[in-house]
Design a protein around this motif. Structure first.
Motif, short mmCIF file in Angstrom:
data_model
loop_
_atom_site.label_atom_id
_atom_site.label_comp_id
_atom_site.label_asym_id
_atom_site.label_seq_id
_atom_site.Cartn_x
_atom_site.Cartn_y
_atom_site.Cartn_z
N ILE A 87 34.67 36.72 24.38
CA ILE A 87 33.23 36.82 24.58
C ILE A 87 32.55 35.53 24.14
CG2 ILE A 87 31.12 37.97 23.77
CD1 ILE A 87 32.66 40.60 23.83
N TYR A 140 27.02 45.46 20.85
CA TYR A 140 27.71 44.98 22.05
C TYR A 140 28.97 45.76 22.39
CZ TYR A 140 31.32 42.75 19.18
OH TYR A 140 32.36 42.52 18.30
N LEU A 266 24.45 37.29 26.16
CA LEU A 266 25.19 38.52 26.46
C LEU A 266 24.70 39.13 27.77
CD1 LEU A 266 25.31 40.15 22.91
CD2 LEU A 266 27.29 39.37 24.23
N LYS A 270 26.97 39.73 31.05
CA LYS A 270 27.02 41.08 31.63
C LYS A 270 26.69 41.00 33.12
CE LYS A 270 26.89 45.68 31.71
NZ LYS A 270 28.03 46.57 31.41
N TYR A 275 31.64 39.84 30.93
CA TYR A 275 31.70 40.76 29.78
C TYR A 275 32.55 41.98 30.13
CZ TYR A 275 29.97 44.67 26.87
OH TYR A 275 29.86 45.79 26.09
N THR A 288 32.21 49.64 27.02
CA THR A 288 31.18 48.67 27.39
C THR A 288 29.79 49.24 27.16
OG1 THR A 288 31.14 49.44 29.68
CG2 THR A 288 32.64 47.63 29.16
#
Length: 299
Positions: A87, A140, A266, A270, A275, A288
């Motif tokens: 990540i 997350y 993030l 995504k 992600y 997730t």
């Protein structure tokens, strides 16, 4: 959800004894190169980073690097691998700076952030209301605690209520410490034996204690526990999680600018699918999150 059915990324753990030695030898030192690459000012979110980070070209990330599949050392003993590292790799593309992981004890992470030694932390840390008093979280990863046992005790120790009179291992500074204390209190109120607890400095030590029958069970996040159980080739068993929590990326209270920029990063990874791809790679697609709230846990 049956964590024991997941397949595991090859090489994430390696021999536990060796991993313990490597973690101890690296503890407190930088786990990655100390000379970051030059910053990429053209990256989408570079201009939104704090000026200090833009100038240094790096973000100092605190982590307890012995917690697969989130972070562990590769076979060379220095390279950090796992979900959090991957990540971070994707976030670097959005930020234009490097994210340098520094391996420290888990219970030293929040004090390290409070003292401004580190800019942020990525270490599969549960977002809790109590911790929110000291630090901020960007949630997350959907997670929760579970009970790891030897295969012989798997049917006997399935729930927290089953732990009365048992000897349980806990990693120092984790939320499972409070879970064990609450379970022990319930045992005593029911007229049963209390839960005996031994606190370990790190996960490797707790797993070794379980393997050598020095403890009957190990309370651990079910995600990481499923990896260890799967790689034990039937010697250890990981029960289903007994609670629903969220892991968060952690920030000092005065690092809101950095936190907000990471949150945007993030959201970007995504949106571009990276992600979800990372979590799917580790067979964690059911963990997730659709959004990344700040301090999303409210109780």
């Amino acid at each position: 959800m049956k964590n024991s059915t997941r397949t595991i990324r090859s090489g994430a753990l390696g021999a536990l004894a060796l991993a313990g030695m490597l973690a101890l030898s690296a503890c407190g030192g930088t786990a990655e190169a100390e000379n970051p690459a030059a910053a990429n000012a053209s990256a989408p979110l570079f201009s939104q980073l704090p000026e200090k980070v833009q100038k240094s070209g790096a973000i100092n990330v605190a982590s307890n690097v012995e917690y697969p599949p989130f972070e562990s050392f590769d076979t060379d003993g220095t390279t950090v691998i796992g979900i959090d590292r991957e990540i971070a790799d994707e976030l670097e593309k959005q930020l234009g700076v490097t994210m340098d992981f520094d391996n420290i004890a888990f219970d030293a992470i929040i004090p390290g952030l409070a003292s401004a030694r580190y800019d942020m932390a990525m270490s599969a840390m549960s977002d809790t209301v109590e911790r929110q008093k000291q630090v901020n979280f960007i949630d997350y990863f959907s997670a929760g605690g579970g009970i790891m046992t030897s295969a012989a005790n798997a049917e006997k120790l399935k729930t927290l209520d089953d732990l009365c009179g048992s000897h349980v291992g806990i990693v120092k500074g984790t939320t499972e410490d409070a879970d064990a204390a609450e379970a022990s209190k319930k045992c005593e109120e029911a007229g049963k034996q209390a839960v005996k607890v031994t606190i370990f400095a790190g996960q490797n030590q707790a797993v070794l204690a379980l393997q050598s029958n020095r403890v009957d069970a190990f309370l651990v996040d079910s995600t990481s526990g499923s990896v260890i159980a799967a790689e034990s080739k039937g010697a250890l068993a990981m029960g289903e999680r007994y609670q629903d929590l969220a892991f968060g990326i952690v920030f000092p209270k005065d690092q809101e600018q950095l936190m907000n920029t990471i949150q945007k990063g993030l959201e970007a990874i995504k949106a571009d699918g990276s992600y979800d791809k990372i979590l799917a790679k580790y067979n964690m697609a059911d963990h997730t999150m659709e959004s990344f709230p700040v301090n999303g846990v409210k109780q």
